[in-house]
Design an enzyme around this catalytic site. Structure first.
Site, PDB file in Angstrom:
ATOM      1  N   ILE A  38      -3.622   3.459  -5.166  1.00 44.26           N
ATOM      2  CA  ILE A  38      -2.763   3.494  -4.137  1.00 44.26           C
ATOM      3  C   ILE A  38      -1.702   2.393  -4.429  1.00 44.26           C
ATOM      4  O   ILE A  38      -0.512   2.682  -4.529  1.00 44.26           O
ATOM      5  CB  ILE A  38      -3.284   3.269  -2.889  1.00 44.26           C
ATOM      6  N   ALA A  63      -1.529  -8.686  -7.647  1.00 42.63           N
ATOM      7  CA  ALA A  63      -2.693  -9.485  -8.008  1.00 42.63           C
ATOM      8  C   ALA A  63      -3.723  -8.336  -7.936  1.00 42.63           C
ATOM      9  O   ALA A  63      -3.502  -7.310  -7.179  1.00 42.63           O
ATOM     10  CB  ALA A  63      -3.258 -10.493  -7.057  1.00 42.63           C
ATOM     11  N   VAL A  90      -5.082   5.376   9.316  1.00 39.07           N
ATOM     12  CA  VAL A  90      -5.573   6.460   9.721  1.00 39.07           C
ATOM     13  C   VAL A  90      -4.635   7.479   9.383  1.00 39.07           C
ATOM     14  O   VAL A  90      -3.614   7.596   9.507  1.00 39.07           O
ATOM     15  CB  VAL A  90      -5.609   6.364  11.350  1.00 39.07           C
ATOM     16  N   GLY A 150     -13.077  15.031  -7.237  1.00 37.69           N
ATOM     17  CA  GLY A 150     -12.348  13.467  -6.990  1.00 37.69           C
ATOM     18  C   GLY A 150     -12.142  13.326  -5.653  1.00 37.69           C
ATOM     19  O   GLY A 150     -11.377  12.279  -5.223  1.00 37.69           O
ATOM     20  N   GLU A 204     -15.942   9.113  -2.439  1.00 37.80           N
ATOM     21  CA  GLU A 204     -16.286   8.024  -3.221  1.00 37.80           C
ATOM     22  C   GLU A 204     -17.260   8.068  -4.316  1.00 37.80           C
ATOM     23  O   GLU A 204     -17.914   9.161  -4.259  1.00 37.80           O
ATOM     24  CB  GLU A 204     -16.974   6.989  -2.050  1.00 37.80           C
ATOM     25  N   ASP A 207     -16.631   5.006   7.762  1.00 35.63           N
ATOM     26  CA  ASP A 207     -15.079   5.121   7.591  1.00 35.63           C
ATOM     27  C   ASP A 207     -14.671   5.631   8.759  1.00 35.63           C
ATOM     28  O   ASP A 207     -13.515   5.231   9.283  1.00 35.63           O
ATOM     29  CB  ASP A 207     -14.795   5.688   6.409  1.00 35.63           C
ATOM     30  N   LYS A 230     -11.793   4.320  12.005  1.00 37.73           N
ATOM     31  CA  LYS A 230     -10.517   4.947  12.100  1.00 37.73           C
ATOM     32  C   LYS A 230     -10.505   5.221  13.898  1.00 37.73           C
ATOM     33  O   LYS A 230      -9.676   5.087  14.261  1.00 37.73           O
ATOM     34  CB  LYS A 230     -10.164   6.373  11.355  1.00 37.73           C
TER      35      LYS A 230
END
Ligand code: ADP
Ligand code: ASP
Ligand code: MG
Length: 819
Positions: A476, A505, A610, A665, A668, A679, A683
């Site tokens: 991302i 970083a 979300v 893909g 995870e 997860d 949300k």
């Protein structure tokens, strides 16, 4: 006659010296008569000073410094001078270095580094550089000769900052140019008394030397060759958007330099002004740039201000007391007291909020003046007529300079508004008596930000700048950087928005560039960065730089990073993040961040928590703000689970579907991280909280879809093996759904104060029935959207859409920065 003055950086490296030779040759080719004045090589004066201070404190390390200076000069000789001419030049340098060592040895023994001996030591910087330059010029077939300015410029014995005896000096100069048939390479900065004792003209004094000589020989122009494109609207080291001022008057230049702009040493302007000799400030490294012309003329700029300068590390003393202010003779006595201590008053101001007088002096003088005034006015203090004076430290003065200030009724308003929006507190204000400047006192800490904010308000009327610090450059983050790089030109041209990436970083390294990181090579720069990542240092550095309109972007999913949010928002820095761990941790933390952002007038934006780039959270906020009441939220909020259940049909088994999702893909690395539903629970929790619920993550009812053996499998292959064995469980559910003409969907729901996450069957009338691919879908049922819910559907995962969601929020922040 023309004077060419080259500063420390212009003679500080072989490539710079090449430029200098070129500039001199070009002038000679035009048949110009020239006089060259040079400074010491860059940093040499500072090193000499340091050596003297070490010697005076019996520290033998001074010899290393001298060694360093010697090496630097000898290397330069070796680069430029023919080998068979080198020994003579090197011998002369060694002779000067020996003299210097002898003097330092004396200082070492006597522990005395008075201003007198300091001037003598410092004079070696210019002696060394000018001698070498003269030899280099000869080597380049220029008829040049070393000239020691101590034979020409005569001063009083105010060592460290000697005053010129113009009568004697001008006489010497008039004589000097009579027989001038070569290019003199004259030492800047140094001079001598009538008794031939060495003096200096103050730090940065080579500019002054050029001007003294220019005036003495009635030069047509004085050219100051330095390392930037002329006098700029602000010091380019601190204000990235600073630009060259093409024309400036002597008075304006004087004010700018008096208030800290190092580009011209302020006494320089006086001889040029008196004799009406223009000064052209030019860049040795970019010689075709016209630079700045300092002359009688000043063009009024549209912004009214001409430039901004600053002095950091000042101290302010506030004189307050009903019995004192306005009493005749009072201020006179104050200033006499200060003058007796030989302390320079930088400015006198009226404090912005109180009826009192503030005196600003250099930090080093703060305590002396505090004690002196308190002693001198002890009676008045005892009688309660005046408050005891306390020096305030760690302050800076920012001055805005320009002839237009005389009519500048609106200018202060602009400056105040801009500073106020950026949370910068003005401690005191002064309008200079020349009406050419307005000076503000701010905290040292706020100096950089103040300079940039004021510059933006006055000079880049339409330009908005965002300074970004980004943590996490995985899929991302790197996509976001690519998007920023691709659109930056368009944003600047069409939207007047400049985006600077200041800090980056990843989990290993961090990179912070005061002046933006070039995005074409950020990967290499970050990989080769010298600093290992340390989040607390990264955050401190971000605060120390204190740039205006700073935005912190967290593209990680790391709890450690969210633990800094509080500190970041408190430092007036906005945050944009897809990381949902802050908003889905305990309610108090979530609420605190929201309140901190409001309190500090910054933004905390997390739309991508979300549905990636889909406008889910903003829609919810807008519904709420517009007075609607949320009755129910329902959604497929995981792209992965959406893909899995949208494709779990026909003959395909559940384990095959999960494997296919992993292969493409969508999951995870361990698909259980998606299938366990946490997860999604986070949300729906965030959405619930947006409606006003105070719920915690543990309140979300999470129906487990995986049998225990799958959950407990040790490795990913073990998990798939177990899943295959348990395919029948999912098969049964799928059959049951199919029998009823329903489909299975992994749905998160919030209704009547309760949130749940689990697998459900939906029929063809349900908005989720026709969901495909990895789309997310959210349905808001509200008071207004009761019959048919408001549905948002689209790609809810993927680097491109998430990054563009973050980017959109970053750009949105710029629109809050209205002037
Ligand atoms: P030199 O060694 O050539 O005399 P200085 O270091 O004394 O050069 O002065 C040049 C520096 O002055 C620039 O590199 C710049 O950082 C600084 N500076 C401060 N204010 C200004 C300004 N308003 N415009 C241009 N440069 C400035
Ligand atoms: N070398 C001197 C200094 O560093 C003078 C100058 O650079 O103008 O102050
Ligand atoms: Mg200088």
């Amino acid at each position: 006659m023309k004077i060419l003055k080259f500063g420390g950086t212009s003679v500080g490296s072989p490539s710079a010296i090449e430029h200098v030779i070129n500039i001199v040759q070009k002038n000679l080719a035009l048949d110009k008569k020239i006089i060259v004045v040079c400074s010491a090589m860059v940093e040499v004066t500072n090193k000499l000073l340091q050596a003297g201070e070490l010697a005076a404190t019996s520290n033998t390390n001074y010899t290393e410094i001298i060694q360093e200076i010697e090496t630097k000069h000898i290397e330069t000789i070796k680069k430029f001078i023919n080998p068979h001419d080198q020994s003579k030049v090197i011998a002369r340098i060694k002779c000067l270095i020996t003299q210097l060592e002898d003097l330092l040895q004396g200082i070492f023994l006597l522990h005395d580094f008075s201003l007198r001996s300091q001037d003598l030591i410092l004079s070696f910087g210019e002696q060394l550089s000018c001698y070498i330059i003269s030899e280099i010029m000869q080597n380049a077939n220029i008829t040049a000769k070393f000239v020691d300015s101590r034979d020409l410029i005569k001063t009083d014995s105010n060592f460290g900052n000697a005053r010129v005896n113009f009568e004697l000096t001008n006489k010497n100069l008039a004589q000097f140019i009579q027989q001038l048939n070569y290019v003199p390479i004259i030492t800047g900065f140094i001079a001598s008394t009538i008794d031939n004792e060495t003096t200096t003209l103050g730090r940065g004094g080579s500019d002054y030397t050029a001007s003294i000589i220019g005036a003495g020989v009635h030069a047509e122009i004085i050219e100051i060759w330095t390392d930037v494109d002329g006098v700029m609207t602000a010091d380019p080291r601190y204000v990235k958007n600073a630009f060259t001022i093409p024309n400036i008057s002597y008075q304006e230049a004087m004010e700018l330099s008096h208030f800290g702009a190092k580009i011209i040493y302020s006494p320089t302007l006086y001889p040029a002004f008196i004799n009406n000799i223009p000064i052209q400030v030019k860049n040795t490294f970019n010689s075709t740039h016209p630079g700045t012309l300092v002359s009688e003329k000043s063009e009024l700029s549209e912004s009214l201000g001409k430039g901004i300068s600053s002095i950091n590390k000042v101290s302010m003393l506030t004189l307050r007391g009903a019995g004192m202010i306005g009493v005749p003779g009072f201020l006179g006595k104050v200033f006499t007291t200060i003058a007796q201590k030989n302390v320079n008053v930088i400015l006198v101001t009226q404090a912005s909020s109180e009826n009192s007088i503030c005196i600003v002096v250099d930090s080093k003088d703060g305590l002396t003046i505090e004690n002196t005034i308190n002693q001198e006015f002890a009676n008045e203090i005892n009688w309660g007529k005046m408050d005891k004076v306390v020096a305030k430290f760690n302050l800076s003065v920012v001055s805005i300079i320009g002839q237009g200030m005389r009519k500048a009724s609106g200018i202060l308003g602009k400056i105040f508004a801009a500073l106020g929006k950026n949370g910068i507190n003005i401690i005191a204000i002064a309008q200079g008596s020349s009406e050419l400047n307005i000076s503000l006192v701010v905290d040292n800490f706020e100096l950089n930000k103040s300079l940039n904010v004021i510059h933006e308000a006055l000079f880049d009327a339409d330009l908005k700048t965002l300074n970004l610090f980004m943590v996490g450059v995985g899929r991302i983050g790197s996509t976001l950087l690519k998007q920023i790089q691709e659109t930056s030109k368009y944003l600047l041209k069409e939207k007047n928005l400049k985006i600077n990436i200041i800090g980056l970083a990843n989990s290993k390294k961090m990179l912070i560039h005061h002046t933006e990181i070039n995005l074409s090579s950020w990967q290499d720069k970050l990989a080769n960065a010298a600093t290992s990542v340390d989040m607390s240092k990264f955050v401190i550095k971000m605060q120390q730089l204190n740039l205006p309109n700073t935005v912190f972007i967290d593209c990680t999913s790391n709890k450690n990073i969210t633990s800094y949010y509080e500190e970041i928002l408190s430092a007036n820095i906005s945050i944009v993040t897809p990381n949902k761990l802050a908003n889905s941790s305990n309610y108090a933390e979530y609420k605190n961040l929201e309140q901190l952002a409001t309190k500090n007038k910054v933004k905390f934006m997390y739309e991508t928590n979300v549905g990636a780039g889909l406008p889910v959270i903003n829609t919810l906020k807008n519904l709420k703000f517009s007075g609607d009441r949320i009755l129910k939220i329902e959604g497929v909020l995981s792209g992965t689970l959406s893909y899995i259940f949208n494709n779990f049909k026909g003959d395909k088994t559940f384990s095959q579907t999960v494997e296919e999702a992993k292969h493409n893909g969508y999951t995870e690395p361990d698909p259980r991280d998606d299938l366990n539903g946490t997860d999604v629970a986070r949300k729906i929790l965030i959405l619930a909280r947006e409606t006003g619920s105070k719920m915690e993550l543990s309140d979300v009812k999470l129906a487990n879809i995986l049998p225990e053996v799958c959950r407990n499998a040790k490795t990913i292959p073990d998990f798939f093996a177990e899943l295959e064995k348990n395919n029948h469980i999912f098969e049964e559910q799928k059959k049951l759904a199919e029998q009823k003409n329903n489909v299975l969907r992994f749905i998160a729901k919030y209704e009547n104060g309760e949130a749940s996450v689990g697998l459900e069957m939906v029929d063809s009338t349900h908005p989720f029935y026709f969901l495909s691919g990895s789309d997310n879908i959210i349905a808001f049922t509200t008071e207004r959207y009761k019959e048919r819910p408001l549905v948002i559907q689209g790609p809810g995962a993927g680097a491109e859409v998430t990054a563009s969601g973050i980017f959109a929020e970053v750009i949105a922040i710029s629109s809050y920065l209205s002037k």
